[in-house]
Design an enzyme around this catalytic site. Structure first.
Site, short mmCIF file in Angstrom:
data_model
loop_
_atom_site.label_atom_id
_atom_site.label_comp_id
_atom_site.label_asym_id
_atom_site.label_seq_id
_atom_site.Cartn_x
_atom_site.Cartn_y
_atom_site.Cartn_z
N GLU A 152 -6.48 52.21 44.12
CA GLU A 152 -7.02 53.56 43.92
C GLU A 152 -6.39 54.53 44.92
O GLU A 152 -7.08 55.29 45.62
CB GLU A 152 -8.54 53.56 44.02
CG GLU A 152 -9.23 52.77 42.92
CD GLU A 152 -8.99 53.33 41.52
OE1 GLU A 152 -8.37 54.40 41.41
OE2 GLU A 152 -9.40 52.68 40.55
N ASP A 212 18.67 96.75 27.81
CA ASP A 212 17.26 96.63 28.22
C ASP A 212 17.08 97.48 29.46
O ASP A 212 17.23 97.01 30.59
CB ASP A 212 16.93 95.17 28.51
CG ASP A 212 15.47 94.98 28.94
OD1 ASP A 212 14.66 95.91 28.75
OD2 ASP A 212 15.14 93.90 29.47
N GLU A 231 16.72 99.34 23.88
CA GLU A 231 15.30 99.04 23.81
C GLU A 231 14.49 100.25 24.25
O GLU A 231 14.78 100.86 25.29
CB GLU A 231 14.97 97.84 24.68
CG GLU A 231 13.54 97.36 24.57
CD GLU A 231 13.26 96.16 25.45
OE1 GLU A 231 12.26 96.20 26.20
OE2 GLU A 231 14.05 95.19 25.40
N ASP A 246 16.15 90.33 33.29
CA ASP A 246 16.66 91.43 32.47
C ASP A 246 17.94 91.04 31.74
O ASP A 246 18.10 91.31 30.54
CB ASP A 246 16.90 92.66 33.35
CG ASP A 246 15.75 92.93 34.30
OD1 ASP A 246 14.67 93.30 33.82
OD2 ASP A 246 15.92 92.72 35.51
#
EC number: 3.1.-.-
Length: 734
Positions: free
Chosen positions: A357, A509, A581, A706
Site C-alpha cells: 500500500e 489573427d 479574423e 497565435d
C-alpha cells in the site's frame, strides 16, 4: 584448520577425476545421457571442429563449438541452452501446456528434421586438430558445472521446486511435501478449465515473482548470475525474452499498482515465507501504511513457516521480526515496520524490501525507503492499490513514462477509452482489452452502480485501478514522429512550382495589444502541394504601441511577407485569398483588409511590366443582423472541425514547411519552423466526461498560440471540404 585443508584436497581430487572422465568418455555415451532424460552437462566434447576463426566461435555445452551467428538465433539458442537445466526443472513446470516432458523426447522438433539430422554423417578430424575446441568446450562446461555444484544454485533450485509445489495446490498445501491440505484464508477458488489441473498466477503476480527471483539470484550467485538466466528463462517459460527484457527484472526498484481485492498481499505471504525458507542468510523488509496492516501478514508468514517446517526452526518477536534457522546455523530474517515507525527499518541491511500500500504511506517514510536505493544488493518492490480521487494517494502515477519503466499498472481500461467508460455508467472494462477477471472478485455494472450510489465516482477512483480523467484533463494530440518529420522534411517550392496549386491562402489573427507577454498577431501563408499543404510564410507580429495606426502596422506586416512569397515564386499563383479574423474587432479587421488591398495593388501595379499579378480576394462575412458582406472572417463553430482536420493531416504527414519559408518578424537566431513547432507541442485536447465534447487549446503554461491558430485556419480554408468559398475582391474607390 585441518578440516578446511581436507575439503580443499577432496575438491581438487574430484576435479582431477572429472577431467580424466572427460578425456576418456566417448561420443556414444554422450547421446545416451540425453536419451535417458539427463541434461547437457553430462555430454562430453563431441569430436568435431568448425572452420571458423576463434573470434567468431561460440561454445554451447551439449552441442559443441559453433559459429557465433548461432547466438543471434533466439530459437536455436533457447532450445540448445534449455538442455543445460532439463533435469532441474520441476515436472510441474516442464511442458505443462501440452503435457509430458517435451525437452527429453525432442518433441519440439519436426519429425522430418529429426530424421534428416539422424542421417547426417560427419567427417572425423584428427585429435590434435580439435584441441583448441576441446579446451574451449570444457572451459565453458566447467563453468556451468561449477554453477550446478554451488550452494546458492541449489537454494535457487529448491525455491523453484517448492514454489511449483505450492502453485500446484493453489497455495493450499499445509506442507511442501504434501499435495492436499485445508484451504488457507482468502485462498483462490479454482475454476474448472479444460486441460488445466493446478493453480495459476495472475500476470502481475508472476511478474512480482520474477522480479524477486531474478534479483535474489543475481545477488546470491554473483559471478554465475549470467549463467543462471538460462535456467530462469526455462522456469518462467520465457525462452525468447531478450537480454534487455531480462535485465528489467534485475533492476533495483519496481512499482505495481493493482486494483482492490486482486490478491496483492495474499500472494506476498507465500513468496516471502518461501524465500526465507530457501535462501540462507537473506534479510527481507516489509512495511505498510499502518501497523494493523502488517500484523496479519506477520501472522500468516509465521503460520506458513511453522506449518511447513515445524516450530523449532522459527523464532519471532511479536510484530517485529521472524527468523528462520537452517541446519548449518545460518538464519534468514524478515523485519516488519509501519510507516508510522520509520526508525524500524533504518540501519537495516535488506535484500528485498516490500512496500505494501505504498500510495498511502507517510511522506517521511518514503524518504527513509528511498535511502535503500543506495544499497547495491537491495531491491525495493512497491505494491499498492489506487485511489485516483486524491493526488496524495496516487503519487506513484508520476512514474509513468520513466526511462527505467518502473511502473506496472494493472487496469481494465486503456487511456484512449477512459473518457467513454466514465460516461457510460454500465461499462467496467475497455472494449479493446480482453477481460481476464480474477475468479475471487466480482466486477459488473451492478457493482459499479452500487458503489457510485454510496459515493460518486468511487468505482472509477477506488475499484477499477486505472486513472480516471478529471473534467478538464487534457492530453497531447500530435505524435512525436509527425513533429520530427515536420521539422526535418522541407521540400523546395522554388524548384517544384509545377506541383503547387495556383491558389495562395493567407490567414490573419490580429491582436490589438502592446503587451508582448500576452499575445501577438499570427499570420500564415499556406498553399497546396499535390495532396498536401505547405507553409510559405510565418509571422508573429507584436505592436510597439497601441495607437490608431495599429491596423495599418498589421497590414504592412502582411504585405511584406506576402510580397516576398510572390517574389520567390514568380507566376506560380493566379489568386491570393486573404481572411482577416474579426472576432476581437470587426472595424479593425475591415481596416486591415483595406490596407492590405491598397498596399498589395500598389506593389502589383509597380511590377506590372513583368505581367499581370495574381487576383487579390478577401473572405467576406455577413455579420449577425446585417445584410451587407464585410471583408472579415468570424471564427465560431469552425474551430473544432478545423483543429480536427489539421491534427489528422499533420499526424499523417500532410503538412509541410517550404525550404524557402519567409518570416520577417521571427528573430534570425530562431528557426521559424521550430518556433511554430514549439506552439504545436502545446496543443492539447480536452474531453468533457459528461458530454464527450472535444475542445482544443494551445495556451498551456502561459505560451502563445497565435501563430498555430493562423496556420490551422489557413489550412482549413485551403481544404477542399473546409469552409465554403466566400472570397470576393474589394471594390476599388477612386
Amino acid at each position: 584448520m585441518f578440516g578446511q585443508q581436507l575439503a580443499s584436497d577432496v575438491q581438487q581430487y574430484l576435479e582431477r577425476l572429472e577431467k580424466q572422465r572427460q578425456q576418456k568418455v566417448g561420443v556414444d555415451e554422450a547421446s545416451a545421457g540425453l536419451t535417458l532424460g539427463g541434461d547437457a552437462l553430462r555430454v562430453p566434447f563431441l569430436d568435431f571442429a568448425t572452420a571458423t576463426p576463434k573470434r567468431h566461435q561460440t561454445v554451447v555445452p551439449g552441442v559443441g563449438t559453433l559459429h557465433d551467428c548461432c547466438e543471434h538465433s533466439p530459437l536455436f539458442s533457447a532450445v540448445a541452452r534449455r538442455l543445460l537445466f532439463n533435469s532441474l526443472v520441476p515436472a510441474q513446470l516442464r511442458g505443462r501446456d501440452f503435457g509430458g516432458d517435451h525437452t527429453a523426447k525432442l518433441e519440439f522438433l519436426a519429425p522430418e528434421l529429426v530424421r534428416a539430422v539422424a542421417r547426417l554423417r560427419f567427417r572425423e578430424c584428427a585429435p590434435e586438430d580439435a584441441v583448441p575446441q576441446r579446451n574451449a568446450y570444457y572451459s565453458v562446461l566447467n563453468t556451468f558445472q561449477a554453477l550446478h555444484r554451488s550452494e546458492a544454485f541449489r537454494q535457487l533450485v529448491h525455491f523453484v521446486r517448492d514454489f511449483a509445489q505450492l502453485l500446484k495446490t493453489s497455495f493450499r498445501a499445509s506442507s511442501l511435501a504434501e499435495t492436499t491440505g485445508p484451504p488457507k484464508k482468502r485462498a483462490k477458488v479454482d475454476v474448472a478449465t479444460h486441460g488445466q489441473t493446478y493453480g495459476t498466477l495472475e500476470l502481475f503476480q508472476k511478474m512480482i515473482l520474477m522480479h524477486a527471483t531474478y534479483f535474489l539470484a543475481a545477488v546470491l550467485l554473483g559471478d554465475h548470475a549470467e549463467q543462471v538466466n538460462t535456467f530462469l528463462r526455462l522456469v518462467f517459460e520465457i525462452p525468447l525474452f531478450s537480454d534487455t527484457a531480462v535485465r528489467h527484472f534485475r533492476q533495483r526498484a519496481t512499482v505495481f499498482l493493482v486494483p482492490r481485492r486482486h490478491g496483492k498481499t495474499w500472494f506476498l505471504v507465500p513468496l516471502i515465507a518461501l524465500s526465507l525458507a530457501s535462501f540462507r542468510g537473506i534479510k527481507i523488509g516489509y512495511t505498510a501504511h499502518i501497523r494493523k496492516a502488517t500484523e496479519p501478514v506477520f501472522d500468516e508468514i509465521d503460520a506458513c513457516l511453522r506449518g511447513w517446517f515445524g516450530s523449532s526452526r522459527v523464532d519471532h518477536v511479536k510484530g517485529e521480526t521472524i527468523s528462520f534457522s537452517f541446519p548449518d546455523g545460518s538464519r534468514s530474517t524478515i523485519v516488519f515496520a509501519s510507516s508510522h515507525n520509520t526508525n524500524g527499518i533504518r540501519g537495516q541491511d535488506f535484500n528485498l524490501l516490500f512496500v505494501d500500500e505504498a500510495n498511502f504511506i507517510r511522506p517521511d517514510a518514503v524518504q527513509t525507503i528511498m535511502g535503500f536505493l543506495n544499497q547495491a544488493n537491495c531491491k525495493i518492490i512497491f505494491v499498492s492499490s489506487t485511489n485516483t480521487g486524491k493526488a496524495s494517494t496516487s503519487f506513484l502515477y508520476n512514474l509513468r513514462g520513466a526511462a527505467d519503466e518502473l511502473l506496472n499498472v494493472v487496469t481494465y481500461i486503456c487511456d484512449d477509452h477512459m473518457p467513454r467508460v466514465v460516461t457510460h455508467t454500465n461499462a467496467t472494462a475497455c472494449s479493446c482489452y480482453i477481460l481476464n477477471k480474477p475468479v475471487f472478485i466480482t466486477m459488473d455494472g451492478a457493482v459499479r452502480r452500487t458503489a457510485d450510489l454510496f459515493l460518486p465516482d468511487s468505482f472509477m477512483q477506488e475499484i477499477i485501478g486505472g486513472q480516471a480523467r478529471e473534467t478538464g484533463d487534457d492530453r497531447p494530440v500530435l505524435t512525436k514522429s509527425a513533429g520530427e518529420r515536420f521539422l526535418l522534411y522541407r521540400p523546395s517550392t522554388t524548384t517544384n512550382s509545377g506541383l503547387m496549386a495556383p491558389e495562395l491562402y493567407v490567414y490573419v489573427d490580429p491582436a490589438f495589444t502592446a503587451n508582448t507577454r500576452a499575445s501577438g498577431t499570427g499570420i500564415a501563408v499556406v498553399g497546396r502541394y499535390r495532396d498536401d499543404f505547405i507553409i510559405f510564410a510565418l509571422e508573429h507580429f507584436f505592436l510597439r504601441a497601441l495607437t490608431g495606426s495599429a491596423p495599418a502596422d498589421i497590414a504592412r506586416c502582411v504585405v511584406h511577407s506576402l510580397a516576398q512569397v510572390l517574389a520567390l515564386h514568380p507566376g506560380a499563383f493566379r489568386s491570393v485569398r486573404v481572411a482577416v479574423e474579426g472576432n476581437s474587432s470587426q472595424d479593425s479587421a475591415v481596416a486591415i483588409a483595406t490596407h492590405v488591398h491598397t498596399e498589395m495593388h500598389r506593389i502589383l501595379a509597380s511590377a506590372g511590366a513583368n505581367g499581370p499579378g495574381p487576383e487579390l480576394l478577401f473572405y467576406h462575412c455577413e455579420p449577425p443582423g446585417g445584410a451587407v458582406l464585410y471583408p472579415f472572417f468570424l471564427l465560431n463553430k469552425q474551430k473544432t472541425p478545423a483543429f480536427e482536420y489539421f491534427i489528422k493531416k499533420f499526424n499523417s504527414g500532410g503538412v509541410m514547411a517550404s525550404q524557402e519559408l519567409v518570416s520577417v518578424t521571427v528573430r534570425l537566431q530562431t528557426d521559424p519552423v521550430e518556433y511554430l513547432s514549439e506552439q504545436l507541442n502545446n496543443l492539447i485536447e480536452t474531453v468533457s466526461p459528461n458530454t464527450d465534447v472535444r475542445m482544443y487549446s494551445g495556451k498551456r503554461n502561459g505560451a502563445a498560440d497565435d501563430l498555430m491558430v493562423a496556420v490551422i485556419m489557413a489550412i482549413y480554408l485551403a481544404a477542399p471540404t473546409g469552409i465554403p468559398p466566400a472570397f470576393f475582391p474589394i471594390t476599388r474607390t477612386s
